[in-house]
Design an enzyme around this catalytic site. Structure first.
Site, PDB file in Angstrom:
ATOM      1  N   PRO A 112     -63.906  17.378 -37.897  1.00  0.00           N
ATOM      2  CA  PRO A 112     -64.565  16.457 -38.827  1.00  0.00           C
ATOM      3  C   PRO A 112     -65.395  15.411 -38.067  1.00  0.00           C
ATOM      4  O   PRO A 112     -65.011  14.992 -36.977  1.00  0.00           O
ATOM      5  CB  PRO A 112     -63.413  15.808 -39.589  1.00  0.00           C
ATOM      6  CG  PRO A 112     -62.181  16.105 -38.815  1.00  0.00           C
ATOM      7  CD  PRO A 112     -62.442  17.337 -38.006  1.00  0.00           C
ATOM      8  N   LEU A 113     -66.504  15.022 -38.662  1.00  0.00           N
ATOM      9  CA  LEU A 113     -67.451  14.121 -37.990  1.00  0.00           C
ATOM     10  C   LEU A 113     -67.035  12.653 -38.058  1.00  0.00           C
ATOM     11  O   LEU A 113     -66.678  12.178 -39.135  1.00  0.00           O
ATOM     12  CB  LEU A 113     -68.795  14.205 -38.721  1.00  0.00           C
ATOM     13  CG  LEU A 113     -69.842  15.171 -38.191  1.00  0.00           C
ATOM     14  CD1 LEU A 113     -69.458  16.586 -38.511  1.00  0.00           C
ATOM     15  CD2 LEU A 113     -71.177  14.819 -38.803  1.00  0.00           C
ATOM     16  N   ALA A 115     -64.548  11.064 -37.138  1.00  0.00           N
ATOM     17  CA  ALA A 115     -63.186  10.838 -37.614  1.00  0.00           C
ATOM     18  C   ALA A 115     -62.217  10.542 -36.478  1.00  0.00           C
ATOM     19  O   ALA A 115     -61.017  10.482 -36.683  1.00  0.00           O
ATOM     20  CB  ALA A 115     -62.723  12.049 -38.415  1.00  0.00           C
ATOM     21  N   LEU A 117     -61.832  12.458 -33.762  1.00  0.00           N
ATOM     22  CA  LEU A 117     -61.387  13.666 -33.056  1.00  0.00           C
ATOM     23  C   LEU A 117     -62.428  14.152 -32.045  1.00  0.00           C
ATOM     24  O   LEU A 117     -62.349  15.279 -31.562  1.00  0.00           O
ATOM     25  CB  LEU A 117     -61.047  14.780 -34.060  1.00  0.00           C
ATOM     26  CG  LEU A 117     -59.931  14.479 -35.070  1.00  0.00           C
ATOM     27  CD1 LEU A 117     -59.624  15.695 -35.927  1.00  0.00           C
ATOM     28  CD2 LEU A 117     -58.656  14.011 -34.363  1.00  0.00           C
ATOM     29  N   GLY A 118     -63.397  13.301 -31.743  1.00  0.00           N
ATOM     30  CA  GLY A 118     -64.315  13.628 -30.652  1.00  0.00           C
ATOM     31  C   GLY A 118     -65.309  14.741 -30.945  1.00  0.00           C
ATOM     32  O   GLY A 118     -65.656  15.529 -30.062  1.00  0.00           O
ATOM     33  N   SER A 119     -65.820  14.774 -32.183  1.00  0.00           N
ATOM     34  CA  SER A 119     -66.810  15.814 -32.509  1.00  0.00           C
ATOM     35  C   SER A 119     -68.072  15.640 -31.665  1.00  0.00           C
ATOM     36  O   SER A 119     -68.680  16.620 -31.236  1.00  0.00           O
ATOM     37  CB  SER A 119     -67.159  15.796 -33.996  1.00  0.00           C
ATOM     38  OG  SER A 119     -67.940  14.666 -34.330  1.00  0.00           O
ATOM     39  N   SER A 120     -68.452  14.395 -31.430  1.00  0.00           N
ATOM     40  CA  SER A 120     -69.694  14.162 -30.682  1.00  0.00           C
ATOM     41  C   SER A 120     -69.570  14.725 -29.264  1.00  0.00           C
ATOM     42  O   SER A 120     -70.462  15.435 -28.788  1.00  0.00           O
ATOM     43  CB  SER A 120     -70.049  12.676 -30.645  1.00  0.00           C
ATOM     44  OG  SER A 120     -69.025  11.918 -30.037  1.00  0.00           O
ATOM     45  N   ALA A 122     -67.571  17.067 -28.170  1.00  0.00           N
ATOM     46  CA  ALA A 122     -67.471  18.525 -28.184  1.00  0.00           C
ATOM     47  C   ALA A 122     -68.853  19.159 -28.350  1.00  0.00           C
ATOM     48  O   ALA A 122     -69.197  20.131 -27.665  1.00  0.00           O
ATOM     49  CB  ALA A 122     -66.529  18.975 -29.298  1.00  0.00           C
ATOM     50  N   ASP A 164     -63.627  11.013 -23.701  1.00  0.00           N
ATOM     51  CA  ASP A 164     -63.842  12.118 -24.649  1.00  0.00           C
ATOM     52  C   ASP A 164     -64.525  13.309 -23.977  1.00  0.00           C
ATOM     53  O   ASP A 164     -64.140  14.460 -24.185  1.00  0.00           O
ATOM     54  CB  ASP A 164     -64.738  11.668 -25.811  1.00  0.00           C
ATOM     55  CG  ASP A 164     -64.026  10.733 -26.770  1.00  0.00           C
ATOM     56  OD1 ASP A 164     -63.076  10.058 -26.349  1.00  0.00           O
ATOM     57  OD2 ASP A 164     -64.437  10.686 -27.942  1.00  0.00           O
TER      58      ASP A 164
END
Ligand SMILES: Nc1ncnc2c1ncn2[C@@H]1O[C@H](COP(=O)(O)OP(=O)(O)O)[C@@H](O)[C@H]1O
Ligand SMILES: C[C@@](O)(CCOP(=O)(O)O)CC(=O)O
Ligand SMILES: [Mg+2]
Length: 328
Positions: A112-113, A115, A117-120, A122, A164
């Site tokens: 999820p963006l 949020a 969980l480090g989407s950026s 990844a 991250d």
């Protein structure tokens, strides 16, 4: 065509304080962003982001500001997404020396963006890895992590840690303190994640903590206290003492709350997890909304979170032993 994936992460300890040189312990989780890259015959960049909204969107551009997109997605979301992809491609141009190649980039992600969980990270790690390999260059993990860090640093306006991006590139549990980044041994960690369906703006939240730290010496002390919690947490981790790890996660959450980066739904989820018997629970990442992480080997916390108002999704997360994966 080249494809790489990279994992998201949760912070067991230390987000925000890590930006000011305190240690942090993030752990990669088996939720990934997958980036497919194909070199173009011109110098344009075409980005298709499948998961950025319900519909996904495509944007094609040659420079930074002539984006055209094919569905109705709010402009700030597009410029934010383009910032990370643009920055990643800039690093690719820089490291390969080929600064006039264009790419078709497709991003698919189950993180999820915004949020926590480090989407950026990844997306940036997978994009740099796939695009460099598309040009025939395979980066060492440390170089990949460093290039990804520079991208996040630029997009977050000079306020980012290496945590991250190093964690996403390397996988597993890691320890980051300034520019010292190391993989660490960790016992089996029964992560449960609660997601409120919302998001926080990382740059803004980091700027908020910075301002507090400058205004109040006790806010600076709070940041330093997080560092102390992390150091104790590392000892507890080494000893495999999950009860102590949980207690210290709770303490870490309290300090983050004091720094103003928690939110009502995050507090509700943290307390639901604690009441359900979790070893400990805290927000993860920048905060403001998004996810909490709890430790519970039983199904109790996940079940409790499912029935907690304000919690939109609850799931277990496995540690991702592998960081970047080269899929094609
Ligand atoms: N699937 C995706 N497609 C395109 N961009 C993405 C995707 N996932 C994340 N991003 C980029 O990362 C940003 C979120 O990063 P950030 O605010 O640091 O939160 P987090 O890293 O906690 O998810 C998004 O606004 C977007 O720019
Ligand atoms: C708040 C911070 O420590 C972590 C941000 O994590 P995320 O982007 O919210 O997943 C910022 C950073 O380390 O760059
Ligand atoms: Mg991020």
């Amino acid at each position: 065509m080249t494809v790489s994936s990279a994992p998201g992460k949760v912070y067991l300890f230390g987000e925000h304080a890590v930006v000011y040189g305190e240690p942090a312990v993030p752990c990669a989780i088996e939720r990934r962003a997958r980036v497919t890259v194909e070199q173009r015959s011109d110098d344009r960049l075409r980005v298709q982001a499948e998961d950025l909204s319900i519909d996904g969107f495509t944007v094609e551009y040659g420079g930074q500001h002539d984006g055209r997109h094919d569905v109705n997605v709010p402009e700030p979301l597009i410029s934010a997404a383009m910032g990370y992809v643009d920055g990643a491609i800039e690093q690719v141009h820089d490291v390969t020396g080929e600064d006039d190649v264009g790419f078709d980039v497709t991003i698919e992600s189950d993180i999820p963006l915004g949020a926590g969980l480090g989407s950026s990270a990844a997306v940036v790690v997978a994009a740099i890895d796939a695009a460099t390999r598309e040009l025939g260059l395979t980066l060492e993990t440390d170089e990949l992590a460093e290039r990804a860090y520079r991208t996040e640093h630029a997009v977050q306006e000079g306020q980012a840690s290496r945590a991250d991006t190093f964690c996403s590139a390397t996988g597993g549990a890691v320890r980051v303190e300034g520019d010292d980044c190391q993989p660490i041994e960790a016992p089996e960690l029964p992560f449960v994640i609660g997601f409120d369906g919302g998001a926080g703006e990382t740059g803004e939240l980091v700027a908020g903590v910075r301002a507090l730290r400058e205004e109040y010496s006790f806010a600076a002390d709070t940041v330093a206290a997080i560092g102390d919690v992390v150091r104790r947490g590392e000892t507890a981790l080494q000893a495999g003492n999950l009860e102590e790890v949980g207690r210290l996660m709770n303490f870490n959450h309290g300090l983050l709350s004091a720094l103003g980066v928690s939110a009502r739904d995050l507090e509700t989820m943290v307390w639901a997890a604690r009441d359900a018997g979790a070893y400990g629970a805290k927000l993860t990442g920048a905060g403001g909304g998004g996810c909490i992480v709890a430790l519970d080997p039983t199904p109790e916390t996940e079940t409790a979170l499912r029935f907690t108002p304000g919690c939109e999704d609850a799931f277990r997360a496995e540690l991702a032993e592998e960081g970047v994966k080269r899929l094609a």
